[in-house]
Design a protein around this motif. Structure first.
Motif, short mmCIF file in Angstrom:
data_model
loop_
_atom_site.label_atom_id
_atom_site.label_comp_id
_atom_site.label_asym_id
_atom_site.label_seq_id
_atom_site.Cartn_x
_atom_site.Cartn_y
_atom_site.Cartn_z
N LEU A 15 -6.69 5.34 2.56
CA LEU A 15 -6.24 6.34 1.69
C LEU A 15 -5.95 5.94 0.16
O LEU A 15 -6.25 6.78 -0.82
CB LEU A 15 -4.69 6.79 2.15
N ALA A 16 -5.76 4.62 0.18
CA ALA A 16 -5.56 4.29 -1.42
C ALA A 16 -6.83 4.19 -2.11
O ALA A 16 -6.85 4.61 -3.39
CB ALA A 16 -5.07 2.66 -1.42
N GLY A 17 -8.02 4.23 -1.36
CA GLY A 17 -9.45 4.32 -1.69
C GLY A 17 -9.53 5.60 -2.16
O GLY A 17 -10.32 5.95 -3.42
N GLU A 18 -9.13 6.70 -1.06
CA GLU A 18 -9.28 7.98 -1.94
C GLU A 18 -8.59 8.60 -2.86
O GLU A 18 -9.17 9.46 -3.68
CB GLU A 18 -8.61 8.87 -0.56
N LEU A 19 -7.51 7.95 -2.89
CA LEU A 19 -6.58 8.21 -4.12
C LEU A 19 -7.04 7.64 -5.51
O LEU A 19 -6.36 7.95 -6.34
CB LEU A 19 -5.17 8.02 -3.80
N GLY A 20 -7.84 6.82 -5.37
CA GLY A 20 -8.24 6.15 -6.85
C GLY A 20 -7.68 4.87 -7.10
O GLY A 20 -7.84 4.76 -8.04
N VAL A 21 -6.92 4.04 -6.22
CA VAL A 21 -6.46 2.81 -6.36
C VAL A 21 -7.45 1.93 -6.73
O VAL A 21 -8.26 1.76 -5.87
CB VAL A 21 -5.55 2.49 -5.09
N GLN A 22 -7.34 1.08 -7.96
CA GLN A 22 -8.39 0.13 -8.21
C GLN A 22 -8.16 -1.20 -7.53
O GLN A 22 -6.76 -1.61 -7.63
CB GLN A 22 -8.51 0.18 -9.62
N ILE A 23 -8.92 -1.66 -6.91
CA ILE A 23 -8.69 -3.20 -6.40
C ILE A 23 -9.53 -4.22 -7.11
O ILE A 23 -10.66 -3.96 -7.35
CB ILE A 23 -8.87 -3.22 -4.92
N TYR A 24 -8.76 -5.37 -7.52
CA TYR A 24 -9.40 -6.47 -7.84
C TYR A 24 -9.26 -7.60 -6.91
O TYR A 24 -8.05 -7.54 -6.51
CB TYR A 24 -8.97 -6.82 -9.49
N VAL A 25 -10.14 -8.32 -6.82
CA VAL A 25 -10.07 -9.29 -5.77
C VAL A 25 -10.27 -10.82 -6.80
O VAL A 25 -11.13 -10.88 -7.55
CB VAL A 25 -11.04 -9.56 -4.77
N PHE B 225 0.52 -1.23 0.08
CA PHE B 225 -0.17 0.19 -0.12
C PHE B 225 0.79 1.16 0.07
O PHE B 225 0.26 2.22 -0.44
CB PHE B 225 -0.78 -0.08 1.33
N ILE B 226 2.06 1.32 0.67
CA ILE B 226 2.91 2.43 0.50
C ILE B 226 3.29 2.62 -0.78
O ILE B 226 3.43 3.77 -1.47
CB ILE B 226 4.22 2.19 1.60
N ILE B 227 3.61 1.52 -1.63
CA ILE B 227 4.14 1.69 -3.11
C ILE B 227 2.90 2.19 -3.89
O ILE B 227 3.08 2.96 -4.53
CB ILE B 227 4.58 0.24 -3.42
N ALA B 228 1.60 1.62 -3.48
CA ALA B 228 0.65 1.96 -4.24
C ALA B 228 0.34 3.73 -4.34
O ALA B 228 0.14 3.95 -5.08
CB ALA B 228 -0.67 1.20 -3.87
N THR B 229 0.10 3.74 -2.89
CA THR B 229 -0.18 5.39 -2.77
C THR B 229 0.80 6.24 -3.34
O THR B 229 0.66 7.09 -3.77
CB THR B 229 -0.37 5.75 -1.23
N GLY B 230 2.10 5.95 -3.05
CA GLY B 230 3.35 6.56 -3.57
C GLY B 230 3.23 6.61 -5.06
O GLY B 230 3.63 7.72 -5.63
N ALA B 231 2.68 5.76 -5.67
CA ALA B 231 2.60 5.74 -7.26
C ALA B 231 1.70 6.60 -7.92
O ALA B 231 1.90 7.19 -8.72
CB ALA B 231 2.51 4.13 -7.73
N VAL B 232 0.54 6.71 -6.91
CA VAL B 232 -0.45 7.64 -7.36
C VAL B 232 0.11 9.07 -7.22
O VAL B 232 0.07 9.93 -8.18
CB VAL B 232 -1.65 7.37 -6.44
N ALA B 233 0.94 9.12 -6.15
CA ALA B 233 1.61 10.68 -5.92
C ALA B 233 2.61 10.90 -7.09
O ALA B 233 2.59 11.83 -7.55
CB ALA B 233 2.47 10.73 -4.65
N MET B 234 3.09 9.81 -7.73
CA MET B 234 3.92 10.10 -8.85
C MET B 234 3.15 10.28 -9.97
O MET B 234 3.84 10.02 -11.24
CB MET B 234 5.03 8.88 -9.01
N GLY B 235 2.08 10.23 -10.03
CA GLY B 235 1.09 10.55 -11.19
C GLY B 235 0.76 9.24 -12.02
O GLY B 235 0.33 9.41 -13.15
N MET B 236 0.93 8.05 -11.50
CA MET B 236 0.43 6.70 -12.02
C MET B 236 -1.07 6.31 -11.71
O MET B 236 -1.32 6.58 -10.82
CB MET B 236 1.38 5.63 -11.59
#
Lengths: 185, 80
Positions: free
Chosen positions: A133-143, A47-58
């Motif tokens: 936070l990931a949800g707020e930032l728009g990280v998509q989760i697939y289960v 999750f740290i990588i995921a949220t960081g990646a959103v910050a980097m524009g990914m």
């Protein structure tokens, strides 16, 4: 002269078609991650990588499979109609992000408790805060549908998350093919 | 405190560890206009490498970095 023009036009059209083909093969600015582990430390890293990646524009897509699946269970939700194996997995596996353990130095839960305490002291976000936070930032989760099926988890017992869907391996591969970075955690 | 650069917005990120400084700044930069300066104040030493990496990737510019009394002040010009 008109003949030369026609040849040129044809060449331009050919080049344009080739360029479009190449463009289709260039991956998007996206990170695709398989979260396989059900360990607290690994899930936190994911999750740290995921949220960081959103910050980097990914754009970020996370695929939860196997032992990582129960991280997304909601401890407040109860599901009644489970078979014997489903009940067993349900009891033995963690119920949500709060009951996930460290991969090392768990020491019967003592190590995990100490680590959580330390994290709080040092202002480090907890796993469920990171998920929010990931949800707020728009990280998509697939289960992974197969993991849900195998372990007898029901969709009704999963957490409320803004962008959560259920899928199979083809969806992961489609996203991975279109991603600059793919990680397996 | 040296006040060499005028910041249009200041974000207090002191005490926040990775990945929060970068996550918050990537949101906060949108609250200043293109060309304006955002000042991020952190205590996370990782910010010294993280912010330049973030700026290069996002197309923004680190104008200046000041370290004083354990506080890192990073001045970022919004360029995109």
């Amino acid at each position: 002269m008109t003949h030369e023009l026609a040849t040129l036009e044809k060449q331009v059209a050919d080049l344009r078609a080739k360029l479009e083909g190449i463009e289709r093969r260039v991956p998007s600015n996206k990170l695709s991650m398989v979260v396989f582990s059900g360990d607290l430390d690994r899930a936190l890293a994911a999750f740290i990588i995921a949220t960081g990646a959103v910050a980097m524009g990914m754009d970020v897509v996370m695929f939860f499979t196997f032992w990582a699946t129960p991280i997304l269970r909601d401890p407040a939700k109860k599901v009644e109609d489970k078979d014997f194996m489903g009940k067993m997995f349900g009891t033995m596996l963690p119920k949500g992000a709060c009951s996930v353990k460290l991969s090392k130095m768990n020491m019967g839960g003592l190590g995990t408790a100490m680590m959580k305490n330390l994290m709080k002291q040092k202002n480090v976000a907890s796993l469920d805060q990171m998920i929010a936070l990931a949800g707020e930032l728009g990280v998509q989760i697939y289960v992974c549908e197969l993991s849900m099926e195998l372990m007898g988890f029901k969709r009704e017992e999963m957490i409320q998350y803004p962008a959560m869907d259920f899928c199979g391996v083809a969806k992961f591969l489609e996203e991975a093919m279109d991603s600059r970075i793919q990680l397996f955690i | 405190m040296s006040e060499a650069i005028h910041a249009d917005k200041v974000m207090d990120l002191k005490g926040l560890p990775c990945p929060m400084p970068v996550v918050k700044v990537s949101k906060g930069i949108k609250e200043v206009a293109v060309g304006q300066i955002l000042e991020a104040q952190t205590t996370d030493p990782g910010s010294l490498t993280d912010f330049p990496a973030w700026a290069r990737t996002s197309g923004n510019e680190i104008v200046e970095t000041i370290q004083e009394n354990g506080i890192i002040r990073i001045f970022i010009r919004r360029k995109v």
